[in-house]
Each structure stands twice: as C-alpha cells, then as structure tokens.
Design an enzyme around this catalytic site. Structure first.
Site, short mmCIF file in Angstrom:
data_model
loop_
_atom_site.label_atom_id
_atom_site.label_comp_id
_atom_site.label_asym_id
_atom_site.label_seq_id
_atom_site.Cartn_x
_atom_site.Cartn_y
_atom_site.Cartn_z
N ARG A 114 0.80 -1.23 0.00
CA ARG A 114 0.00 0.00 0.00
C ARG A 114 0.84 1.28 0.00
O ARG A 114 0.55 2.22 -0.75
CB ARG A 114 -0.89 0.00 1.25
CG ARG A 114 -1.89 1.14 1.32
CD ARG A 114 -2.54 1.20 2.71
NE ARG A 114 -2.95 -0.11 3.16
CZ ARG A 114 -4.17 -0.64 2.96
NH1 ARG A 114 -5.09 0.05 2.34
NH2 ARG A 114 -4.44 -1.85 3.39
N ARG B 274 -13.13 -1.35 -1.68
CA ARG B 274 -12.70 -1.06 -0.32
C ARG B 274 -13.76 -0.39 0.56
O ARG B 274 -13.91 -0.79 1.71
CB ARG B 274 -11.41 -0.22 -0.31
CG ARG B 274 -10.22 -0.93 -0.94
CD ARG B 274 -8.91 -0.19 -0.73
NE ARG B 274 -8.48 -0.28 0.65
CZ ARG B 274 -8.60 0.67 1.55
NH1 ARG B 274 -9.10 1.84 1.23
NH2 ARG B 274 -8.21 0.46 2.78
N TYR C 89 -14.37 -2.83 3.60
CA TYR C 89 -13.72 -2.47 4.88
C TYR C 89 -14.33 -1.24 5.54
O TYR C 89 -13.76 -0.73 6.50
CB TYR C 89 -12.24 -2.13 4.65
CG TYR C 89 -11.41 -3.12 3.90
CD1 TYR C 89 -11.20 -4.41 4.39
CD2 TYR C 89 -10.77 -2.74 2.73
CE1 TYR C 89 -10.40 -5.29 3.69
CE2 TYR C 89 -9.96 -3.63 2.03
CZ TYR C 89 -9.79 -4.91 2.52
OH TYR C 89 -8.98 -5.77 1.84
N CYS D 176 -26.76 -2.98 -8.35
CA CYS D 176 -27.97 -3.31 -7.60
C CYS D 176 -27.63 -3.92 -6.25
O CYS D 176 -27.86 -5.11 -6.01
CB CYS D 176 -28.84 -4.24 -8.42
SG CYS D 176 -29.14 -3.59 -10.06
C1 LIG Z 1 -0.57 -7.94 1.68
C2 LIG Z 1 0.77 -8.33 2.14
C3 LIG Z 1 1.82 -7.41 2.15
C4 LIG Z 1 1.64 -5.95 1.78
O1 LIG Z 1 0.89 -5.30 2.77
P1 LIG Z 1 0.68 -3.71 2.75
O2 LIG Z 1 -0.20 -3.45 3.91
O3 LIG Z 1 0.01 -3.39 1.47
O4 LIG Z 1 2.01 -3.09 2.88
C5 LIG Z 1 3.06 -7.86 2.54
N1 LIG Z 1 3.27 -9.14 2.90
C6 LIG Z 1 2.28 -10.05 2.92
C7 LIG Z 1 2.58 -11.44 3.34
C8 LIG Z 1 1.01 -9.69 2.55
O5 LIG Z 1 0.03 -10.59 2.57
#
Ligand SMILES: *Cc1c(COP(=O)(O)O)cnc(C)c1O
Length: 433
Positions: free
Chosen positions: A292, A328, A332, A358
């Site tokens: 992210r 999202r 969430y 819908c």
């Molecule tokens: C999703 C994930 C990430 C990345 O997570 P972010 O919150 O996007 O930084 C890193 N390692 C593993 C094992 C993940 O499942």
C-alpha cells in the site's frame, strides 16, 4: 470531515489543482476523461518513484531488501517501474510470479508468501529461482519438500510466524493475531523449524512475519520484532541459523488525516532494537514487503456523475464507478477522499457517492459536502492500492481502463475491458430434444 475542496489532495503534489482544475502531473484530468472515458484509474509515475525513494533512503547503509507487496497493484507498468528501480517483489500466487517474470524482474529478489500455495506454484517458483518461500504451516513444509526433491532443487524457506501482536488497524487487515489464519503460532515455531531442518530439499534461511496493513505506529512492529528475535535466539541454541528477518509490509498511508510511518524511521527503530540486544543489525538482512505505502497515493479513480437524486434519506450522487471498480469502501468501510475535478462555487450539500450496481453496499463515500451538477467529474483519492486489483465484472460491467501519467505524457497501461471480452469464455448448452 472538512470540505473536500479545501483539502490538500492525499496524492499531492502529484495530484494537484492548477487554475481550478485537478491535474495528474501536468495532465488535466478532464482531458483524460474525454480521451479515455470513465471510470478510469489514473496513476502517477512520479508518485511511484517518490514512494520508492522513501524506502531507498531507508535502505542506505543497511543490509536490507524491499520486496514490493505486489498484490496491492499488479499492473505490469507499475511492476516494471519498481523493477527498474531495483525492487524485489513479494508474491502470493503463481499468477503474480508470471507477472514479475513478464517484466523481467530478478527472481532472486522474490519472496513467495501465502497460506495456500499449490504444487504447481511451488514448482514454478523453484524453477524461477526465488529468494525464499514464506511457509505458513507444517503441511506446506512437507509439500514443498516433496516438490523440491522431485525437481532436484533446494527450496530456501522462512517460516511465517504469528507473533500475536495487535497492529491497531481494521480487523479485516490485521493478520498477526492468534485468531487469524495466517502463519504459525510463535510458540509452535521451534517445532516447525526442526521439521523444516529434517526434511529433504529444504534450506532454512529466515523468519517472516506480517502483522497487518495500514499501520501508522512503530510499536506493533517492535513488539513483533522482539518476539522474532527471541525465536531467533532459541533457534540458534538449537543449531538453526537464521540469515534474514522479514518484517512484512503494512505501512499506512494518508487517506484522510493519518500520519504515515516513514520507512527510514521504522528501519532506524528496528536497527536500534536489534543493537540493544548486542547484535550487529547488519549481520542479518532485513526484508520489508510494503504494498500500500508504495502505490496507494499514486492513484486516483476518475468517475463522472450520472445523476443527482434527492431522496428522503438524503442526497445521492450516482456516479459511473461502482463497488465492482473499488471494493474497499463496502468491504472495509474504508474512507476515501472525493475531490471535485473542477470545484464549483456555492452551496455544498451532503452527498452519498454511490454506483449503479444493484446492491445497497454499492457506495464509494458517504456524507460528503460537495457542490455538484450532473456530468461533473470526481476523483476518488488514494486508489492506487487494493483498488483495481480487486475489481470484478459484477453486473457485467467491464473493468475500468488504467492510465499512467508521466509529466505531460500519459500512457494507457490497461485497455478498458469490453463486454465481448466478458462473454468470450462462456458457452450455452445445445437445445434439449
Ligand atoms: C498484503 C501483504 C503485504 C503488503 O501489505 P501492505 O499493507 O500493502 O504493505 C506484505 N506481505 C504479505 C505477506 C502480505 O500478505
């Protein structure tokens, strides 16, 4: 929440107002909407590079590797950009492996995570020569051992341990508590490591943990690190040597008013903590798997207002993007900023921004003060991560196009899907006699 018009864009300075028009880099967003239609994902190459620089600075003088957690955004153009910059990759499927290989990334910098790796995925990763398998169960160790022996290869392994720490984030994106499906309980880790050592075709190289996502504090990382370091000492006493510590991803971004963690601050604190135990922090390589924080604010979702509607419950702006484009909010209850591309003067009543699907869950934002008219363009902010990758074709809505802006140029990095493509793999039964 403050009036969106006065807010600094979350993706600033890569997304910014110039003469009253929201731009991506030097490109006015209405121009992109006209040329490519909406809904449209717009990414900024400069923003990707700037996010990478933040990690690059953190790595300086340190024995560390950043593996982009590519499930956040796996468009080939994004991957290629990070590959050019020297990133490693954290993959979670054979499909993601195919993507990193397609952009010519170095498989020697790829870590393979995920709770449900299939034998074919293991085979492909072994053949490619990945850096490490992050293994999440004893059963997976056994399968990986069999596959490696069959191929006559050695699989480098880390065990993903679950340190049972609270990352203080949304329950759906916290992964390091003992009730989660992820990892091996840290108390059971020594036994799993002994099994790994005893199985043919495996070589223990590291310890891995990933405690959650959108984390804005250092303390959960340090809590996890303490437990991991205890484990490493325990393993050393058992004669099992650990060469790298993978602390996962999870660094948060600013969606509204969060203050993100700087990678350099995190790595500094991690090194400090290791040094405090009398251990050289560069003796073992530190791996991070940020997703992210490398892409989240490098993208927006551009959408057009189809209708304005006043109901008893309130005002709705019905836009051409929907939950199939950006899941999202409904998945969430995530908050995304919504900016008018060309802000209007005057009264700003409160709108729920909803899509045409819908489902009552089809909303992108709620209760936003905006001055709107039919046909206006809106930019849903912070849409570079966990956005297009989660898009579906629900309601037979072709998936959006993606475009990457580089200064005054722009490149379509994924064509808009067609309805014909959606039906292409389907067929009907013959008539019944
Ligand atoms: C999703 C994930 C990430 C990345 O997570 P972010 O919150 O996007 O930084 C890193 N390692 C593993 C094992 C993940 O499942």
């Amino acid at each position: 929440m403050t009036n969106a018009v006065s807010a600094t864009p979350a993706g600033a300075p890569w997304f910014s107002y110039r003469q009253g028009v929201l731009h991506a880099g030097d490109v006015a967003l209405p121009k992109l909407a006209e040329a490519l239609g909406t809904p449209l994902y717009v990414y900024s190459r400069a923003a990707l590079r700037a996010a990478w620089q933040g990690y690059q600075r953190a790595l300086e003088g340190r024995n560390a590797l950043v593996c982009y957690g590519m499930k956040a955004n796996s468009n080939l153009a994004v991957l290629k950009e990070f590959a050019r910059l020297g990133a490693g990759f954290d993959i979670v499927s054979g499909g993601e492996l195919a993507r990193v290989l397609a952009v010519g990334a170095d498989p020697g910098k790829v870590v393979f995570s995920g709770v449900g790796k299939q034998a074919w995925e293991m085979r492909a990763a072994l053949e490619a020569g990945v850096l490490c398998f992050n293994v999440e169960s004893q059963a997976e160790l056994r399968r990986l051992s069999e596959v490696a022996v069959e191929l006559g290869r050695t699989a480098p392994v880390s065990l993903r341990v679950n340190p049972d720490v609270d990352p203080k984030t949304h329950p759906y994106i916290s992964t390091g508590l003992k009730e989660n499906k992820f990892g091996i309980a840290i108390a059971d880790a020594p036994e799993a490591y002994r099994l790994a050592r005893s199985l043919p075709g495996l070589a223990v190289v590291g310890v891995d943990c990933h405690i959650g996502s959108q984390i804005t504090e250092i303390s959960p990382y340090l809590d996890a690190l303490d437990k991991v370091l205890d484990l490493v000492e325990h393993l050393a006493a058992d004669g099992i040597e650990i060469r790298h510590l993978d602390l996962g991803g999870g660094l948060g971004i600013r969606y509204s008013d969060e203050i993100p963690l700087a990678p350099a601050d995190l790595l500094e604190a991690v090194h400090e903590r290791i040094r405090a135990r009398g251990i050289d922090p560069n003796a073992r390589r530190i791996i991070l798997e940020p997703g992210r924080s490398l892409v989240g604010n490098a993208g927006i979702l551009l959408t057009r207002v189809e209708y304005l509607k006043a109901a008893e419950a309130g005002r709705f702006a019905i836009v051409d993007a929907a939950m199939n484009d950006l899941l999202r909010p409904t998945l969430y209850e995530a908050w995304h900023g919504v900016l008018p591309v060309v802000p209007r003067e005057g009264e700003a009543p409160t709108y729920d921004i909803v899509g045409p699907i819908c489902e009552s869950g089809d909303w992108l934002a709620r209760g936003r003060p905006l001055s709107l008219e039919q046909g206006d363009l809106l930019a849903v902010e912070s849409a570079g991560a966990y956005a297009m990758v989660m898009a579906s074709q629900y309601n037979t809505r072709p998936r959006a196009a993606e475009v990457m802006v580089d200064g005054e140029r722009w490149y379509v990095v994924r064509e808009r899907e067609t309805v014909a493509a959606l039906m292409a793999g389907e067929s009907v039964l013959p008539d019944r006699r």
